[in-house]
Design a protein around this motif. Sequence first.
Motif, mmCIF file in Angstrom:
data_model
loop_
_atom_site.group_PDB
_atom_site.id
_atom_site.type_symbol
_atom_site.label_atom_id
_atom_site.label_comp_id
_atom_site.label_asym_id
_atom_site.label_seq_id
_atom_site.Cartn_x
_atom_site.Cartn_y
_atom_site.Cartn_z
ATOM 1 N N SER A 150 -11.123 10.099 -17.798
ATOM 2 C CA SER A 150 -9.855 10.038 -17.070
ATOM 3 C C SER A 150 -9.803 11.245 -16.143
ATOM 4 O O SER A 150 -10.775 11.984 -16.047
ATOM 5 N N CYS A 151 -8.683 11.459 -15.475
ATOM 6 C CA CYS A 151 -8.581 12.587 -14.551
ATOM 7 C C CYS A 151 -8.764 13.883 -15.325
ATOM 8 O O CYS A 151 -8.221 14.077 -16.403
ATOM 9 N N LEU A 152 -9.528 14.792 -14.731
ATOM 10 C CA LEU A 152 -9.852 16.044 -15.418
ATOM 11 C C LEU A 152 -8.927 17.172 -14.978
ATOM 12 O O LEU A 152 -9.103 18.312 -15.370
ATOM 13 N N HIS A 153 -7.991 16.864 -14.111
ATOM 14 C CA HIS A 153 -7.025 17.849 -13.622
ATOM 15 C C HIS A 153 -7.726 19.127 -13.158
ATOM 16 O O HIS A 153 -7.448 20.237 -13.613
ATOM 17 N N CYS A 154 -8.639 18.891 -12.234
ATOM 18 C CA CYS A 154 -9.499 19.963 -11.732
ATOM 19 C C CYS A 154 -8.689 21.114 -11.132
ATOM 20 O O CYS A 154 -7.570 20.926 -10.644
ATOM 21 N N GLU A 155 -9.316 22.259 -11.136
ATOM 22 C CA GLU A 155 -8.641 23.434 -10.554
ATOM 23 C C GLU A 155 -8.761 23.468 -9.047
ATOM 24 O O GLU A 155 -7.867 23.935 -8.359
ATOM 25 N N THR A 156 -9.890 23.013 -8.538
ATOM 26 C CA THR A 156 -10.060 23.000 -7.081
ATOM 27 C C THR A 156 -10.478 21.607 -6.640
ATOM 28 O O THR A 156 -11.605 21.397 -6.200
ATOM 29 N N PRO A 157 -9.584 20.677 -6.762
ATOM 30 C CA PRO A 157 -9.959 19.295 -6.494
ATOM 31 C C PRO A 157 -9.764 18.895 -5.040
ATOM 32 O O PRO A 157 -8.683 19.060 -4.473
ATOM 33 N N ALA A 158 -10.802 18.354 -4.466
ATOM 34 C CA ALA A 158 -10.681 17.888 -3.091
ATOM 35 C C ALA A 158 -9.787 16.666 -2.985
ATOM 36 O O ALA A 158 -9.301 16.332 -1.912
ATOM 37 N N CYS A 159 -9.552 15.996 -4.098
ATOM 38 C CA CYS A 159 -8.677 14.831 -4.044
ATOM 39 C C CYS A 159 -7.293 15.233 -3.551
ATOM 40 O O CYS A 159 -6.561 14.421 -3.003
ATOM 41 N N VAL A 160 -6.955 16.477 -3.739
ATOM 42 C CA VAL A 160 -5.659 16.961 -3.271
ATOM 43 C C VAL A 160 -5.742 17.384 -1.801
ATOM 44 O O VAL A 160 -4.953 16.961 -0.970
ATOM 45 N N THR A 161 -6.762 18.168 -1.494
ATOM 46 C CA THR A 161 -6.805 18.724 -0.137
ATOM 47 C C THR A 161 -7.083 17.685 0.938
ATOM 48 O O THR A 161 -6.695 17.872 2.084
ATOM 49 N N VAL A 162 -7.765 16.597 0.593
ATOM 50 C CA VAL A 162 -8.056 15.608 1.637
ATOM 51 C C VAL A 162 -6.851 14.740 1.963
ATOM 52 O O VAL A 162 -6.825 14.065 2.984
ATOM 53 N N CYS A 163 -5.861 14.773 1.117
ATOM 54 C CA CYS A 163 -4.752 13.828 1.272
ATOM 55 C C CYS A 163 -3.955 14.126 2.540
ATOM 56 O O CYS A 163 -3.485 15.234 2.734
ATOM 57 N N PRO A 164 -3.803 13.134 3.409
ATOM 58 C CA PRO A 164 -3.125 13.382 4.680
ATOM 59 C C PRO A 164 -1.607 13.450 4.551
ATOM 60 O O PRO A 164 -0.937 13.897 5.479
ATOM 61 N N THR A 165 -1.096 12.983 3.422
ATOM 62 C CA THR A 165 0.358 12.852 3.351
ATOM 63 C C THR A 165 1.011 13.870 2.430
ATOM 64 O O THR A 165 2.236 14.010 2.431
ATOM 65 N N GLY A 166 0.228 14.526 1.627
ATOM 66 C CA GLY A 166 0.829 15.414 0.637
ATOM 67 C C GLY A 166 1.245 14.684 -0.618
ATOM 68 O O GLY A 166 1.806 15.276 -1.539
#
Lengths: 266, 311, 942
Positions: free
Chosen positions: A82-98
């Motif tokens: 399942s999601c590993l709740h990464c500390e530096t996840p690109a899944c967050v930074t790539v998101c165009p909408t926030g």
Amino acid sequence: MTTLPAPSAKKLGLVIDLDTCVGCQACATSCKEWNAQGDGGPLTDTDAQGADISGPWFNRIHGYEVREDGRDDSRMVNFPRSCLHCETPACVTVCPTGASYKRAEDGIVLVNPDTCIGCKLCSWACPYGAREYDYTQGVMKKCTLCVDRIYNDNLVEEDRVPACVRACPTGARHFGDLGDERSAVSQLVKERGGFDLLPAMGYKPTNKYLPPRARRETYAAGVAPLPKGDGSVMEKLFSWADKLLSAAPKVEARANPQDNSDKLEG
Amino acid sequence: MNPAYSVILFTTASGAGYGLLALSGLAAAGHGPASSIGFALACVGVALALITTGLLSSTAHLGRPERFLRAFSQWRSSWLSREGVVAVATYPVALAFLAVWSGLVEAPALIAPLGIATAALCAVTVYCTSMIYRQLTTIPAWANRFTVPGYLLFALATGAGLLSFISVVFGRFQAGAGNFQAFLTLILIFAVIVLKWLYWRWLRRRKPEHSMAAATGLGPGVRQWEVPHTARNFIMKEMGYSVARAHARRLQQIAMLLLDVAFIATFISPKFPWAVAVSAPALLLAAWTERWLFFAQAEHVVQLFYGQEKV
Amino acid sequence: MPAKQPQVNLSPKGWDEIKTTTCYMCACRCGIRVHLKDGKVVYIDGNRDHPVNKGIICGKGASGIKQHYSPARLSKPLLRVGERGAGEFKEIEWDEALALATNWLGKVRAEDPRKLAFFTGRDQSQGLTGWWASQFGTMNYAAHGGFCSVNMAAAGLYTYGGAFWEFGEPDWKHTKYFLLFGVAEDHGSNPIKAGLGKLKARGAKFVSVNPVKTGYSAIADEWIGIKPGTDGLLVGALIHCLLAAQKIDGESLSRYTNAPWLVIENPGGADDGLILRNAAGTPLVWDASGGGSGGTKVAGTFGTNPSLLGRFSLPDGRKVVTSFTLIAERFATEAYSPEAVAPQCGVPAETTRRIAAELAHTAFNDTVELDIPWTDYLGRRHEKTIGRPVAMHAMRGISAHSNGFHTCRTIHILQILLGTIDCPGGSRYKPPFPKSIPPNVKPAGKPDQVKPNTPLPGPPLGFVTSPEDLLVDEQGTPQRIDKAYSWDAPLAAHGLMHMVINNAAKGAPYGVDVLFMYMANMSWNSAMNVPDTLKALTAKRADGEYVIPKIIYSDAYQSEMVHYADLILPDTTYLERWDCISMLDRPISEADGPADAIRHPVVEPDRDVRPFQTVLLDLGHRLGLPAMTKPDGSARYPGGYPDYIVNHERAPGLGPLAGFRGKDGTAAGRGPVNPDQLKAYIENGSHWFQELSDNMKYYRHVNWDYLDWATFFGFLPRPEPIIHQLYSETLQKFRLAARGHGKVVPPQQHRKRIETYFDPIPFWYAPFEGEMVSGDEFPLHAITQRPMAMYHSWGSQNAWLRQILGRNWLYMHKAKAAKLGIEDGDWVDVTSHHGKIKVQVKLVDGQNEDTVWTWNAIGKRRGSWGLAPDSPEGEKGFLLNHLISDLLPEHEGGYRYSNSDPVTGQAAWFDLKVRVAKAADQTAQSAPQFPALKPVRGKANV
Ligand SMILES: Nc1nc2c(c(=O)[nH]1)N[C@H]1C(S)=C(S)[C@@H](COP(=O)(O)OP(=O)(O)OC[C@H]3O[C@@H](n4cnc5c(=O)[nH]c(N)nc54)[C@H](O)[C@@H]3O)O[C@H]1N2
Ligand SMILES: Nc1nc2c(c(=O)[nH]1)N[C@H]1C(S)=C(S)[C@@H](COP(=O)(O)OP(=O)(O)OC[C@H]3O[C@@H](n4cnc5c(=O)[nH]c(N)nc54)[C@H](O)[C@@H]3O)O[C@H]1N2
Ligand code: SF4
Ligand code: SF4
Ligand code: SF4
Ligand code: SF4
Ligand code: SF4
Ligand SMILES: [Mo]
């Protein structure tokens, strides 16, 4: 919000024990069930009774076999993911909408279903396949670490753990603060050599996996295999039985509350 | 990766559009006012049409297109957001450029600066697009030095092909050996051929850096025996696309062949201008094929969890 | 400049009410909490206060919502209007349905009650259904035990008064060494998982003996990939090693088992092999402690010092031998040495010896001592409770073989030799067990006991102890339709449900008029030989009438079986009805004390369905069954099943529920009816549990205080010790009959078989199918496993579960596949002596090389279960059942026995032998394909 917050002291996550997981799917279905009634809206399945059924799940259990050196059989390992709740996840930074964000207070990575445009880029950025697109709602979904349980006042204290953890029949799933060295989960990780998935990706997962323990084909030191009989098994047994008889304790007739002898005799 | 047509159409069409627009801008900066309103309108119009088609088709990829405005908010961290912002910013500048270049608005002094600004915005947009892919370390086939030049060169080459075509239509195509336009196009096609050749060779030869062993932490002897679900899920549909090696090979050859055709057609175009009717579509088709392969051949590390040993 | 992060509602409350009840997504019966919102079920989790699961839940249990709201639910009584199997039904009202059923059943009852065969499947109200059958007057009743695990139940109940099968559990808290045989999931699904988790956390050693290394075996410290059907040899070899090293618990053997009992050795005599008894029938032992060569003494008396080993001469000249001598002689032979068995079971001798040593070490050197004083039946007070912390558990990997009864008994012998029964760290009983060996209920249904319009004098199922108890006529012909309690399967304590349809269709032993079934998918995954079963269900006589004239069936869903019934009584779902998980059937007890539970309607049905138990009581009243009718003709239980649960008494003060009895609800076990009992259960989380005091928790078979208490509770007729029967005199009695002794003897054709398989000492023999078919032609073993997230056929209608497992593969060892030229993903033909199927393979290496296997009951008939006809369950899923014959190949003399254990009649599903070859036809569809079923009107399309 897409930029990552400063690392939080509290890093909530899961520790999954690959030595104990039997692959029963309880965590997966309990997760589906909890989240299907949650605020994120139902996790609707498409073609539910048909040939191409599909639907979002936040937790899926893989089955791997592992060949070990010098053996011709494999070890079978059940592997919840399942999601590993990464500390530096690109899944967050790539998101165009926030819509995709990491919570500043505890590090939980979430998707805001109200602002997500369903571009799916975050799913491309996640190495762990943890993002699940909801085709019926057109938004991305993922494991919330049960943020709506772990702080939920409507639940009794001991139920304020993720649904998957509460369900797990073998106790293979542990939840806690991996930012706190003294927490039970951190201790477990330390004792059992908990590891990261795909560390080279640099996402720094919070969730940890405990490796399957080494095989234990010797039980205790000094327990040698029982000797090969020499054909006189019965003879030896007889002398054993004789010894047993002569060593039999002389049981003094204590007050015998149920005098069987006269009841049965005759 | 699943080669979704909406995304392929988006990148090829908008790429060609931005290429055409950029080259028009640069050409205008060098040559001043357009020879005719029609020519300027055709160049910028076709470019914007392609860009708009591309952008619209990209929204078909969105689950909630009605919320598209939100995508402009995260330019600080997100290349997708930046692409959106720059793409949108390109429109007014391009329109202003069209106005002065075509002469509809009389301001020759602004032609060069606006032409250059337009070209720059186009370049930045295509760069942003390419960075969306380049940044994804989860997809080694994209996260490498070929991606950015690939997008830029394809945009320019297809743009150049289109510009040549429009020039021929408007009789603005210079005959004879001194044809700089054809020369430039040739160089671009050649660069694309070299780049793609290098890329595909690299892709073939690259040593996978991620393994199932690292993904699962279970060591080198690991192999999948049971899928988590027998039903196909989003991840498998989106990331689990795999194209047969032989099929990919054939498509690569087709793309190369198309590029070669475009090259030859461009080469003879100074003598036979209508050869551009071959080179322009050949370039677009090559771009389309290349883009399809760009997705279809790209392996995502998540595949490691689904049975693939190396990515 | 990070923007503000979105506000999340951290305390949503998606429900307005939580009701506790009992899960029925499988037969484990965990406590669940059903969360309701606006009357709809929205979430189900485990009940932390429940003794069975203590809060955890499994994959199936958590998916109950989808089962409850399944589109495949039936919604109204149906009457067949077309041909059987055509799926043409008309909806009728309940009154009409019940009148019809009453009419059909009433006729049978007035003419010949045997002609009703009433069989129930995965049901948990056998207390009610068995009683109903008995009231009706038919002995043709059983539940699913015969095709499930009667081998485990019978072997245990005839050996130590308990059984692995739900009747006992390992002492998870204290075990240091756990040996698991042939278990993929078990009935106690959640407790096993929780237990294994505990062992893991504690670092106990867990050894799994299983041809396949998935699931539980995957996390075992040691996996023994045995060849199917050979566990008896492995366990025999372990016993061999322990005997050779004299690592045996002599003290408990001589006190708590029949090891010292004297067996008469009189070859050819009518008393050969019987236990030497005094005039009162009490067994005798040899006591040499008085000096001289000793003499006989009454067994189990205080102060005797019985010899465990030896042959002795009686004053009257007869020869006797201790039963332990016979056991020892059997396993001391070379035939059971690790070296001798290694090639057959595929377990290296060194491994066997090592495990034997580990068992001995754990049992004798690594004992557990609890500060719990207790008193044994001899009145001896033990200051401490000593545990030999070796626990074992076994299930269908042992039972579903035709040698399962003896293999299971061998395992029990191993446990008993180590002294590990019901001790701390050993295998513990769950009340009401231990029971007398065997429980003292005899099956009713002898020729003179079945009369028109008359109840049977007893229950249809029970435990025979001698040939006189069999249900056969003078010629030895079986009286029951399934041939249970006949010479075909004398100890068939649970009947042979797998034989009913085919026997009825053949008219052997006779035909039936009405087949009445409940909760069993007998036209599909619980049938052996599916193709012929379908033929049997649709076969017609010359006059056009069906050979099985009437079939009444109660199901809750559109199963494959629904299409073959004439009258369908649609049941409620488990969240809509009252149920009673009773001490009279299979309660939810824990080792630490008795427990039972209820289900209650947490939601009201939204369809025209009725709970089957209530329907059954209603039918009983309509038929005028005495116990269901008051003298004035009115219904005895007008309130239906809940009325019965509260007010029915089996014996004074003993009813279906043991808890909250008596006027004020404070009595437990025995006590007057409490009209508010159900309310009390609901308030208590729908269950009742009474923890035994510490001194009654262990050694209960010989624990004075416990035996007294259990007698009060009605678990035992008398407070007598339950002496473990290593040597089974009961079996010997059948053997003597086979030699012509006694009043009831088998017909000639059965004698050799009875003589062979009624060996009073357990032994290993090759499973029948493997022996009867050619090993060259059918070299591979083919078995199934339970998938953890699916319950038989029910799971496939579940939108969540079917995503996880919507089709199955045939798993094959890589090395074997390589030899056969088969690659991963190939479609292969799998052929048995009986049939052929085409399926897709998946190659693995965590399994025995000579075995192929698949998940059970995933394959569905197209069109069933509310699924689209092109669903993967039907297109690619498959059953092994098509390959499994219900009958064994012809025996000498031409008779074909059922494909079952010769002692108990347990279906031998796992004896199957096959060959596998790449199929010529590689199309991606499994074969055979039967015509797609036409969906019947269900909830989805009302
Ligand atoms: N090849 C192979 N075959 C096997 C086995 C194996 O291991 N391998 N195992 C055998 C064993 S041990 C067993 S127990 C059998 C099980 O086989 P079955 O007893 O046939 O079990 P199910 O498939 O669960 O079918 C039970 C029926 O009950 C219905 N049902 C479910 N819930 C309700 C309800 O609430 N009310 C009513 N009235 N009906 C309901 C279902 O719809 C289904 O039709 O299979 C046997 N068959
Ligand atoms: N999830 C789920 N749980 C269930 C059920 C279900 O359908 N699904 N069904 C319930 C029912 S009715 C029953 S009867 C129980 C049965 O529970 P189990 O006894 O666990 O039944 P099976 O899955 O048939 O497992 C049989 C195991 O024995 C192994 N085996 C086969 N042959 C041999 C052999 O010769 N020797 C040894 N040592 N092993 C062998 C198989 O590989 C398999 O692992 O499960 C109950 N629980
Ligand atoms: S596992 Fe994937 S979705 Fe979860 S935080 Fe890491 S990258 Fe993001
Ligand atoms: S799918 Fe939603 S959450 Fe994911 S990147 Fe796009 S907008 Fe963000
Ligand atoms: S933490 Fe919650 S959301 Fe995440 S996998 Fe577990 S149950 Fe699902
Ligand atoms: S619930 Fe626990 S044991 Fe079951 S699959 Fe999940 S982690 Fe494994
Ligand atoms: S083990 Fe069975 S009874 Fe328990 S929760 Fe799972 S399905 Fe329900
Ligand atoms: Mo069963």
